[in-house]
Design an enzyme around this catalytic site. Sequence first.
Site, PDB file in Angstrom:
ATOM      1  CB  ALA A  17     -51.530  -5.973  57.581  1.00  0.00           C
ATOM      2  CG  HIS A  63     -42.290   7.978  63.194  1.00  0.00           C
ATOM      3  ND1 HIS A  63     -43.619   7.862  62.861  1.00  0.00           N
ATOM      4  CD2 HIS A  63     -41.771   8.851  62.290  1.00  0.00           C
ATOM      5  CE1 HIS A  63     -43.891   8.626  61.806  1.00  0.00           C
ATOM      6  NE2 HIS A  63     -42.787   9.234  61.440  1.00  0.00           N
ATOM      7  CD  GLN A 106     -45.778   5.966  58.736  1.00  0.00           C
ATOM      8  OE1 GLN A 106     -46.257   7.072  58.959  1.00  0.00           O
ATOM      9  NE2 GLN A 106     -46.396   5.078  57.988  1.00  0.00           N
ATOM     10  CB  VAL A 148     -42.371   3.496  68.288  1.00  0.00           C
ATOM     11  CG1 VAL A 148     -42.188   4.762  67.458  1.00  0.00           C
ATOM     12  CG2 VAL A 148     -43.735   3.523  68.992  1.00  0.00           C
ATOM     13  NE  ARG A 182     -48.104   4.633  72.289  1.00  0.00           N
ATOM     14  CZ  ARG A 182     -47.448   5.377  71.387  1.00  0.00           C
ATOM     15  NH1 ARG A 182     -47.213   6.658  71.621  1.00  0.00           N
ATOM     16  NH2 ARG A 182     -47.024   4.848  70.270  1.00  0.00           N
ATOM     17  CB  SER A 236     -53.913   7.263  57.974  1.00  0.00           C
ATOM     18  OG  SER A 236     -52.934   7.962  58.712  1.00  0.00           O
TER      19      SER A 236
HETATM   20  P1  OAD Z   1     -52.857   5.779  61.606  1.00  0.00           P
HETATM   21  O1  OAD Z   1     -53.580   5.463  62.857  1.00  0.00           O
HETATM   22  O2  OAD Z   1     -52.884   7.188  61.127  1.00  0.00           O
HETATM   23  O3  OAD Z   1     -53.396   4.867  60.423  1.00  0.00           O
HETATM   24  C1  OAD Z   1     -53.586   3.483  60.590  1.00  0.00           C
HETATM   25  C2  OAD Z   1     -54.088   2.921  59.283  1.00  0.00           C
HETATM   26  O4  OAD Z   1     -54.149   1.503  59.414  1.00  0.00           O
HETATM   27  C3  OAD Z   1     -55.493   3.388  58.884  1.00  0.00           C
HETATM   28  O5  OAD Z   1     -55.459   3.776  57.514  1.00  0.00           O
HETATM   29  C4  OAD Z   1     -56.366   2.139  59.078  1.00  0.00           C
HETATM   30  O6  OAD Z   1     -57.421   2.053  58.123  1.00  0.00           O
HETATM   31  C5  OAD Z   1     -55.342   1.041  58.832  1.00  0.00           C
HETATM   32  N1  OAD Z   1     -55.654  -0.237  59.486  1.00  0.00           N
HETATM   33  C6  OAD Z   1     -56.400  -0.502  60.592  1.00  0.00           C
HETATM   34  N2  OAD Z   1     -56.407  -1.813  60.857  1.00  0.00           N
HETATM   35  C7  OAD Z   1     -55.620  -2.411  59.919  1.00  0.00           C
HETATM   36  C8  OAD Z   1     -55.242  -3.761  59.654  1.00  0.00           C
HETATM   37  N3  OAD Z   1     -55.643  -4.759  60.431  1.00  0.00           N
HETATM   38  N4  OAD Z   1     -54.441  -3.997  58.584  1.00  0.00           N
HETATM   39  C9  OAD Z   1     -54.015  -2.989  57.795  1.00  0.00           C
HETATM   40  N5  OAD Z   1     -54.345  -1.701  57.992  1.00  0.00           N
HETATM   41  C10 OAD Z   1     -55.142  -1.408  59.032  1.00  0.00           C
HETATM   42  O7  OAD Z   1     -51.344   5.259  61.806  1.00  0.00           O
HETATM   43  P2  OAD Z   1     -50.043   5.666  60.976  1.00  0.00           P
HETATM   44  O8  OAD Z   1     -50.359   5.897  59.550  1.00  0.00           O
HETATM   45  O9  OAD Z   1     -49.007   4.674  61.323  1.00  0.00           O
HETATM   46  O10 OAD Z   1     -46.333   9.318  64.592  1.00  0.00           O
HETATM   47  O11 OAD Z   1     -49.689   7.049  61.653  1.00  0.00           O
HETATM   48  C11 OAD Z   1     -48.516   7.702  61.266  1.00  0.00           C
HETATM   49  C12 OAD Z   1     -47.897   8.405  62.435  1.00  0.00           C
HETATM   50  O12 OAD Z   1     -48.865   9.266  63.054  1.00  0.00           O
HETATM   51  C13 OAD Z   1     -47.471   7.498  63.569  1.00  0.00           C
HETATM   52  O13 OAD Z   1     -46.199   6.912  63.367  1.00  0.00           O
HETATM   53  C14 OAD Z   1     -47.453   8.426  64.744  1.00  0.00           C
HETATM   54  C15 OAD Z   1     -48.759   9.140  64.496  1.00  0.00           C
HETATM   55  O14 OAD Z   1     -48.895  10.398  65.055  1.00  0.00           O
HETATM   56  C16 OAD Z   1     -45.686   9.767  65.674  1.00  0.00           C
HETATM   57  O15 OAD Z   1     -46.005   9.461  66.815  1.00  0.00           O
HETATM   58  C17 OAD Z   1     -44.536  10.649  65.338  1.00  0.00           C
END
Ligand code: OAD
Length: 252
Positions: free
Chosen positions: A235, A122, A104, A106, A74, A192
């Site tokens: 975004a 994170h 969130q 990294v 990664r 999400s």
């Molecule tokens: P997710 O993978 O859960 O969510 C990503 C979000 O981005 C989804 O709602 C998609 O619809 C949206 N998305 C996809 N493409 C996009 C774009 N081009 N523009 C805008 N939005 C888009 O990721 P996170 O919410 O960041 O934690 O997940 C939260 C945490 O869960 C992460 O930090 C990680 C993970 O487990 C740890 O590793 C501790």
Amino acid sequence: MTALRPFPPDLTTALRAARHVAVLTGAGISAESGIPTFRDAQHGLWARYRPEDLATPEAFRRNPRLVWEWYAWRRDLVSAAEPNDGHRALAAMQRCVALTLITQNVDGLHQRAGSTDVIELHGNITRIKCSADGRIVSDWPEGSEIPPPCPACGAPLRPDVVWFGESLPQEALEAAHRAAVTCDVFLSVGTSNAVVPAASLPWIAAESGAPVGVVNPTMEGQRAGPGIHLLAGSAGRVLPQLLREIWSDVPF
Ligand code: OAD
């Protein structure tokens, strides 16, 4: 390309008057840089790997080599990626208004786009720390041992990221919470909202009276309600359009 405008007038009016904007970002903002998200059904990391095998302290104790190598993969993805227009628009916004950027992610792409004082909830995948005492390590012996040992104590090194079951860095969490409570407008971008405590920040802002703009192409699982404005789209498209609409003279 279809224009996203008009944006909800309540949100644009609040943004024009705002003295302090808080923004929470998640993996979606880096999707257009080629970094996989976590929960997208097809290509999300958690659709292909099990977090309990790779992203917990127990997984690291069980199979440190596997975990180290997954994060090394990664890290390579991140170092080959470039910030996109979404990251750049937020960096430009920071030149227009007092903006607290909470992520969130990294991947460090906000900083590479020019954002400063980013609150990393994170951690950061490019930083390495000692698994025994958490000390950040910048040089380690390259040898056959994987993970490499801490040069000070010999404990295995690990990425400086927050794993499931671990606490978020207290100072970062407090600063993020403060920003959510005090901001005039809150933007939630590319997340999400599945993982607390980060997921609760937009709702804390909304309960404190700030309008919330949610930027997401799918809106799956996003809460709706009074003061919450859904800005459907990626975004990399929505943020530059928002920037131009509110701060038209900013170089971007
Ligand atoms: P997710 O993978 O859960 O969510 C990503 C979000 O981005 C989804 O709602 C998609 O619809 C949206 N998305 C996809 N493409 C996009 C774009 N081009 N523009 C805008 N939005 C888009 O990721 P996170 O919410 O960041 O934690 O997940 C939260 C945490 O869960 C992460 O930090 C990680 C993970 O487990 C740890 O590793 C501790």
